[in-house]
Design a protein around this motif. Structure first.
Motif, mmCIF file in Angstrom:
data_model
loop_
_atom_site.group_PDB
_atom_site.id
_atom_site.type_symbol
_atom_site.label_atom_id
_atom_site.label_comp_id
_atom_site.label_asym_id
_atom_site.label_seq_id
_atom_site.Cartn_x
_atom_site.Cartn_y
_atom_site.Cartn_z
ATOM 1 N N ILE A 70 48.984 22.857 47.435
ATOM 2 C CA ILE A 70 49.963 23.553 46.587
ATOM 3 C C ILE A 70 49.506 24.960 46.204
ATOM 4 C CG2 ILE A 70 49.077 22.575 44.425
ATOM 5 C CD1 ILE A 70 52.756 23.380 45.338
ATOM 6 N N GLU A 71 48.206 25.162 45.911
ATOM 7 C CA GLU A 71 47.767 26.502 45.519
ATOM 8 C C GLU A 71 47.836 27.494 46.673
ATOM 9 O OE1 GLU A 71 47.521 27.586 42.574
ATOM 10 O OE2 GLU A 71 47.910 25.576 41.811
ATOM 11 N N GLU A 139 44.651 30.566 35.777
ATOM 12 C CA GLU A 139 44.468 31.155 37.102
ATOM 13 C C GLU A 139 45.535 30.687 38.084
ATOM 14 O OE1 GLU A 139 40.977 31.802 40.452
ATOM 15 O OE2 GLU A 139 40.463 31.314 38.382
ATOM 16 N N SER A 140 45.841 29.393 38.078
ATOM 17 C CA SER A 140 46.843 28.880 39.012
ATOM 18 C C SER A 140 48.231 29.416 38.696
ATOM 19 C CB SER A 140 46.851 27.343 39.009
ATOM 20 O OG SER A 140 47.209 26.840 37.735
ATOM 21 N N GLU A 141 48.541 29.603 37.416
ATOM 22 C CA GLU A 141 49.850 30.141 37.027
ATOM 23 C C GLU A 141 49.977 31.612 37.450
ATOM 24 O OE1 GLU A 141 52.478 28.811 34.970
ATOM 25 O OE2 GLU A 141 51.578 27.217 33.782
ATOM 26 N N LEU A 142 48.903 32.375 37.304
ATOM 27 C CA LEU A 142 48.930 33.769 37.756
ATOM 28 C C LEU A 142 49.059 33.836 39.275
ATOM 29 C CD1 LEU A 142 46.148 35.266 35.452
ATOM 30 C CD2 LEU A 142 48.579 35.852 35.382
ATOM 31 N N ALA A 143 48.349 32.954 39.973
ATOM 32 C CA ALA A 143 48.419 32.940 41.430
ATOM 33 C C ALA A 143 49.806 32.564 41.921
ATOM 34 C CB ALA A 143 47.383 31.960 41.991
ATOM 35 N N LEU A 157 36.823 33.577 35.096
ATOM 36 C CA LEU A 157 37.816 33.356 36.146
ATOM 37 C C LEU A 157 37.302 33.907 37.473
ATOM 38 C CD1 LEU A 157 40.981 34.382 34.089
ATOM 39 C CD2 LEU A 157 40.122 32.075 34.503
ATOM 40 N N SER A 158 37.941 33.504 38.557
ATOM 41 C CA SER A 158 37.475 33.899 39.890
ATOM 42 C C SER A 158 37.765 35.372 40.164
ATOM 43 C CB SER A 158 38.153 33.030 40.953
ATOM 44 O OG SER A 158 39.481 33.481 41.185
ATOM 45 N N ASN A 159 37.245 35.853 41.295
ATOM 46 C CA ASN A 159 37.456 37.249 41.683
ATOM 47 C C ASN A 159 38.896 37.546 42.074
ATOM 48 O OD1 ASN A 159 34.759 37.871 41.251
ATOM 49 N ND2 ASN A 159 34.166 37.401 43.362
ATOM 50 N N ASP A 160 39.702 36.498 42.257
ATOM 51 C CA ASP A 160 41.124 36.715 42.556
ATOM 52 C C ASP A 160 41.882 37.201 41.329
ATOM 53 O OD1 ASP A 160 40.955 35.987 45.210
ATOM 54 O OD2 ASP A 160 41.355 33.868 44.816
ATOM 55 N N ILE A 161 41.294 37.023 40.168
ATOM 56 C CA ILE A 161 41.937 37.448 38.921
ATOM 57 C C ILE A 161 41.325 38.768 38.487
ATOM 58 C CG2 ILE A 161 42.466 36.849 36.543
ATOM 59 C CD1 ILE A 161 43.761 35.033 38.659
ATOM 60 N N ARG A 162 42.182 39.772 38.381
ATOM 61 C CA ARG A 162 41.747 41.086 37.902
ATOM 62 C C ARG A 162 41.804 41.100 36.372
ATOM 63 N NH1 ARG A 162 40.433 41.199 42.764
ATOM 64 N NH2 ARG A 162 41.387 42.628 44.269
ATOM 65 N N VAL A 274 39.619 41.806 23.651
ATOM 66 C CA VAL A 274 40.613 41.039 24.408
ATOM 67 C C VAL A 274 40.834 41.724 25.746
ATOM 68 C CG1 VAL A 274 41.768 40.056 22.407
ATOM 69 C CG2 VAL A 274 42.522 42.253 23.272
ATOM 70 N N TYR A 275 41.302 40.946 26.711
ATOM 71 C CA TYR A 275 41.443 41.434 28.076
ATOM 72 C C TYR A 275 42.846 41.142 28.599
ATOM 73 C CZ TYR A 275 36.376 42.047 28.212
ATOM 74 O OH TYR A 275 35.099 42.466 27.957
ATOM 75 N N LEU A 276 43.282 42.003 29.495
ATOM 76 C CA LEU A 276 44.526 41.818 30.222
ATOM 77 C C LEU A 276 44.182 41.266 31.591
ATOM 78 C CD1 LEU A 276 47.591 42.256 30.651
ATOM 79 C CD2 LEU A 276 47.051 44.604 31.322
ATOM 80 N N TYR A 277 44.834 40.176 31.991
ATOM 81 C CA TYR A 277 44.565 39.518 33.269
ATOM 82 C C TYR A 277 45.801 39.538 34.152
ATOM 83 C CZ TYR A 277 40.471 37.560 30.870
ATOM 84 O OH TYR A 277 39.297 37.402 30.185
ATOM 85 N N TRP A 278 45.586 39.703 35.465
ATOM 86 C CA TRP A 278 46.655 39.580 36.453
ATOM 87 C C TRP A 278 46.024 39.164 37.779
ATOM 88 C CZ3 TRP A 278 44.446 44.039 34.839
ATOM 89 C CH2 TRP A 278 43.981 44.933 35.803
ATOM 90 N N HIS A 279 46.849 38.704 38.720
ATOM 91 C CA HIS A 279 46.315 38.244 40.001
ATOM 92 C C HIS A 279 46.195 39.407 40.984
ATOM 93 C CE1 HIS A 279 45.786 35.844 43.670
ATOM 94 N NE2 HIS A 279 45.374 34.889 42.850
ATOM 95 N N ALA A 280 45.216 39.294 41.872
ATOM 96 C CA ALA A 280 44.992 40.350 42.865
ATOM 97 C C ALA A 280 46.218 40.597 43.734
ATOM 98 C CB ALA A 280 43.791 39.987 43.745
ATOM 99 N N ASN A 281 47.049 39.550 43.920
ATOM 100 C CA ASN A 281 48.196 39.731 44.816
ATOM 101 C C ASN A 281 49.298 40.600 44.221
ATOM 102 O OD1 ASN A 281 49.547 37.979 43.047
ATOM 103 N ND2 ASN A 281 49.381 36.208 44.405
ATOM 104 N N VAL A 282 49.165 40.989 42.947
ATOM 105 C CA VAL A 282 50.151 41.912 42.363
ATOM 106 C C VAL A 282 49.510 43.241 41.962
ATOM 107 C CG1 VAL A 282 51.760 40.140 41.589
ATOM 108 C CG2 VAL A 282 49.894 40.839 40.072
#
Length: 300
Positions: A70-71, A139-143, A157-162, A274-282
């Motif tokens: 699924i991921e 992480e899965s929700e951002l992905a 979080l993993s390197n996929d998360i900026r 505090v930090y702002l997070y987003w996925h590498a794919n965006v």
């Protein structure tokens, strides 16, 4: 099997059934009939030679194979969405885009007013949904794209998360006006330890950051009340001799109607970053880049 022989629409059905846990709800989400969803699921079962979902009562429970794929499927679908949205320019002034932002309830009151003021001015037709998401699912929700971004403390979080650091905050202490132990609006560490305290946390147990810092110095405060929300805690402070330790920015918002004294914490504490997070794919998605810019501006 070559990808050219696979109907990629089947994977959107897989994601919908997995997310909704029901063929009926998946059909409503995708605006398709239940037979169409069932037919797509049968084709997926043939493709993977696996049932993928098994009915347990009213719920479609994913098989181990479905859980394992699924991921990657969600990342691929999100990649397609980003490619399509990137092909078209994002025009904030005319966009009707709906964004989803994960933010802890402690930060909502300080983040949302300036953020919505920015959005209402530059993108009057967009909408924003704020959610509280389990950190284990972040992480899965951002992905998957079910979240566009998240605001939280520093997380592993993993390197996929900026991530990007937002403005920090300081820790302050609230006591009622006329408190018998507070002289000339000055709070010493000795007096702080003499006070009885409120600890605000959504957790059932465990120390606060200030308790961790105190313990490093071999010190301990007395917790008289543990509650869930700062608003309730501020009200208790206004009617008792209890003290409340909390972030400065939120204190100045929540405390407005109670008029408690806001005093510096008489203890060296790290900034509440505090930090702002987003996925590498965006990373290069124009709409997501715009949203991140609005959030950064609101937190300055």
């Amino acid at each position: 099997m070559h990808i050219s022989k696979v109907d990629l629409n089947l994977f959107t059905v897989l994601d919908a059934i997995y997310t909704e846990g029901s063929i009926t709800r998946a059909s409503l989400k995708m605006n398709l009939t239940q037979p169409a969803i069932s037919h797509a699921l049968n084709r997926l079962r043939q493709l993977f030679d696996d049932p993928l979902f098994e009915r347990q009562g009213h719920t479609m429970t994913p098989t181990p194979l479905a859980r394992s794929i699924i991921e990657p499927v969600r990342r691929a679908l999100r990649g397609f969405e980003v490619t399509l949205s990137g092909a078209a320019r994002f025009e904030a002034a005319s966009s009707e885009r709906s964004f989803s932002l994960a933010v802890r309830d402690v930060l909502e009151a300080s983040v949302l007013p300036p953020l919505m003021a920015n959005i209402a001015h530059s993108a009057p037709s967009t909408t924003l949904n704020t959610l509280q998401v389990s950190r284990r699912e972040l992480e899965s929700e951002l992905a998957a794209g079910t979240l566009d971004a998240a605001i939280d403390i520093l997380l592993p979080l993993s390197n996929d998360i900026r991530r990007a650091q937002l403005a920090g905050d300081q820790t302050v202490v609230l006591v009622r006006r006329g408190h018998p132990l507070i002289k000339r609006r000055k709070l010493t560490l000795e007096t702080y330890l003499e006070l009885e305290h409120i600890q605000t946390s959504s957790r059932r147990r465990g120390p606060g950051l200030e308790d961790v810092e105190l313990s490093r110095h071999g010190l301990q405060r007395r917790i008289r009340l543990r509650c869930q929300h700062y608003f309730a805690a501020c009200r208790v402070v206004s009617q008792t001799d209890l003290a409340l330790t909390m972030p400065d920015r939120l204190a100045r918002i929540v405390n407005q109607q109670f008029d408690n004294q806001i005093l510096p914490l008489p203890l060296e504490m790290p900034s509440l970053d505090v930090y702002l997070y987003w996925h590498a794919n965006v990373d290069n998605d124009p709409a997501n880049s715009w949203l991140r810019a609005q959030i950064a501006a609101a937190m300055n």
